[in-house]
Design an enzyme around this catalytic site. Sequence first.
Site, PDB file in Angstrom:
ATOM      1  N   GLN A 127       0.853  -1.290   0.110  1.00 51.20           N
ATOM      2  CA  GLN A 127      -0.134  -0.051  -0.047  1.00 51.20           C
ATOM      3  C   GLN A 127       0.781   1.348  -0.046  1.00 51.20           C
ATOM      4  O   GLN A 127       1.261   1.629   1.105  1.00 51.20           O
ATOM      5  CB  GLN A 127      -0.998   0.174   0.985  1.00 51.20           C
ATOM      6  N   LEU A 152       3.590  -6.817   6.361  1.00 53.52           N
ATOM      7  CA  LEU A 152       3.910  -5.705   5.824  1.00 53.52           C
ATOM      8  C   LEU A 152       3.710  -4.357   6.693  1.00 53.52           C
ATOM      9  O   LEU A 152       3.863  -3.248   6.051  1.00 53.52           O
ATOM     10  CB  LEU A 152       3.766  -5.433   4.402  1.00 53.52           C
ATOM     11  N   ASN A 209       6.849  -0.078   6.804  1.00 50.46           N
ATOM     12  CA  ASN A 209       5.665   0.011   6.934  1.00 50.46           C
ATOM     13  C   ASN A 209       4.936   0.037   5.539  1.00 50.46           C
ATOM     14  O   ASN A 209       5.310   0.922   4.823  1.00 50.46           O
ATOM     15  CB  ASN A 209       4.979   1.212   7.710  1.00 50.46           C
ATOM     16  N   CYS A 210       4.058  -0.786   5.287  1.00 50.99           N
ATOM     17  CA  CYS A 210       3.371  -0.737   3.728  1.00 50.99           C
ATOM     18  C   CYS A 210       1.713  -0.561   4.249  1.00 50.99           C
ATOM     19  O   CYS A 210       1.205  -0.999   3.498  1.00 50.99           O
ATOM     20  CB  CYS A 210       3.583  -1.554   3.013  1.00 50.99           C
ATOM     21  N   VAL A 211       1.564   0.397   4.862  1.00 52.91           N
ATOM     22  CA  VAL A 211       0.105   0.616   5.180  1.00 52.91           C
ATOM     23  C   VAL A 211      -0.410   2.002   4.532  1.00 52.91           C
ATOM     24  O   VAL A 211       0.492   2.827   3.944  1.00 52.91           O
ATOM     25  CB  VAL A 211      -0.336   0.813   6.682  1.00 52.91           C
TER      26      VAL A 211
END
Lengths: 77, 432, 347
Positions: free
Chosen positions: B116, B215, B247-249
Amino acid sequence: MVKEIERAGIPVVHMCTVTPISMTVGANRIVPTIAIPHPLGNPALSLEEEKAIRRKLVERALEALTTEVDDQTIFEV
Amino acid sequence: MKLELGYIQIKDIQFSKECKVDNGTLYVDPDAVKAYLYEDDDVKAWVKDFGFDIAKPGESVRITPVKDVIEPRVKVEGPGGVFPGVISKVETVGSGKTHVLRGMAVVTAGKIVGFQEGIIDMSGPGAEYTPFSKLNNLVVVAEPNEGYQDHKHEYEHAVRIAGLRAATYIGELGRSVTPDETAEFETYGIKEGLEKLPNLPRVAYVHMLQSQGLLHDTYVYGVDAKRSLTTILCPTETMDGAIISGNCVSACDKNTTYHHQNNPVVANLFAAHGKTLNYVCNIITNENVYLADKQRSSDWTAKLCRLLDLDGALVSQEGFGNPDTDLIMNCKKIELQGVKTVIITDEYAGQDGKSQSLADADPLADAVVTGGNANEVIILPKMDKVIGTLDYVDVIAGGHAGSLRPDGTIEAELQVITGATNEMGFNRLSAR
Amino acid sequence: MSYKVVHYINQFFANIGGEEMAHVAPELREGFVGPGMALNTAWKGEAEITATIVCGDSYFAEHEADAKEKVLAWVKEQKPDMFIAGPAFNAGRYGYACATIANAVQEELGIPVLTGMYEENPGADLKNKVLIVATANSAAGMRKAAPVMAKLALKIMKGEKIGASAEEGYMPNGIRRNFFEKEVGAKRAVDMLIAKLSDKPFTTEYPMPSFDRVAPNKAVKDLSKATIALCTSGGIVPKGNPDHIESSSASHYGEYSIAGVDDLTAETYETAHGGYDPVYANADADRVLPVDILREMEREGKIGKLHDFFYTTVGNGTSVANAKKFAAEYAQKLLQAGVHAVIMTST
């Protein structure tokens, strides 16, 4: 104010003229009354007639207090 | 613990045959950086190639998908090195002297399917929402090896390390440069603080770290935050890169490594330190996916607030949805210890702004700062140049099928913009 | 061509009179009346009040359907670009009328509306339906309120996008809108914390959604054994108002014994309330607090007992926080006294 009494654990009936306000402030048992300056009277009537109306309104209020409700309820007279 | 930061203002970045910082300009040789990145085995294993580009404020440039943003720093005096436990050896940082290449960042981007990631526009309406449009960005575009889709964690790790290595390499160029400006940051030991600032309210920063896994991770001295209990950090430690983003938020409210290095809560508490409050420490706590973890971590947060005899705590969140529960649990439990709180969050009130903004609520959360409604829709104009690829605009969080319109404009929620509704309070954006 | 506005005001602002004239029926006048001038001035010719509707506050409250019908018919006839009511400041019935009539105009005629009042005005309960500019709690706030209302109204008439409540001055209406603050969030948070730590006022940027509904208590089983207490926000007090309960924005409540009192008379009781015509209540306070009827029912055995004390305050202009505090306090007294149920009357 009604809500604080309810919160304390005492059943309460709100007798007032402007019932929408009573609804928004969160009263649960509501009895609509006659007019803002004289919710429980009507100076246009004779004292006897006026008292009869007041008695009817108070009786309705007591009825509301003895009626189980789940949600905000207006007890029309 | 006392740390001196020496700021070296970077006004321009240019590709060159040599690498140096000279008179406010960073000269960088992409091949030299690339060679340094490939010295790492994981990078070698998962990244097929790196491309390098430069994006400057005001240019008609769009960078996407953006993974991380990192500020180059170098430790010039005192124990440890930058990004301890990840790039440098594990040793407590946050004291001595550190040089900062201010006004620039290393941005990692590229084809990172399923992550994301976000958008940074260097000009136009989108630029107003991301702080990174004001920086000279050295963009490192990673291209994955075949088969990475089945090994996203390994690939994410490789790109994360590559970004940190690039920042370390660039930061090193500032080691012997005389800073344009210096500033000192110091917090005291418990007893020392009481003696020095006896009449000021004791305040800590409760720093919530995204740690949901899949992730959505943050690392502290190399430790995955979801495997850690709530603990205490010296505010200066974060300035040396003790906390990094893995972080892939959603892009708008994830804290990039740059945010951790330049944590605005830390900066503003230091600004008030010794004047209107006594800045005691940072308490770091996680945002895990299990209720038991949430309960344990928030219990510990409240307990530490009590043990430290705090008067006030400032709580910042990362992400949204179930972390709202962590936020409210922290706030409520800290308040119940008699410690006054202010929380910083952002909102998901729907595109029309009519929905309830947070997933959780409590009357004790009576002091809230908001970074704005991430659902608000924005139209981003076409840019002359794209660094990375527009292939994922429709699928990143906040985008939708058709977000990328035939004329090259983008219609999406603010969510897609890196750092737009940051919950550390990095920006001026708010909502009412 | 300038935009056409119809303005709604009450009898007081139309200079007809105060409470004693609150009964007047609605009337339509040409052009602006009273506070309308301030709006006209602020518009500098871009918009203009072409008609003003004046209505007594009591009339509206007591004949809502009739008042609404008349006002709607007039507004429809005028075909304005906008309908503005008030501002009502902290006048409860005026505020209620402003918000209610504005809502009706908006819903039934599809004409954009705007009103203004103090945040704690009961009319503000409609803030999620009607755009309400937040004003001071007295008419002294007119000078500040008029330009804010005029500016916002003009924006709406021009079809411009309206900004966040904090920028435009309207009450938060449940629709969250983004805007840029002067300071970054972290600075605002530190400032807010310092204010909170030093017990200074601060404003949260996101009020927690209110779930404040109290579930109804169980009904009274046997009235003939129940002690019933009377309470009122109608300000009924012993003659002379011994505790000096304020006629508006009451700072305390009264607790008075009615043990042995059969009937409230003009010689013994009166109202301290400043928000409604006191003549009727002063002549016979039973019209607000029905002691006479309850005493009768007590004698008949219909109710067990009328509680020896009644609790009273003035609802007029009293802050919600104060009203809440008063009631919470005397509710405990009622509980300790073994009261089974309460009749609360309001004017």
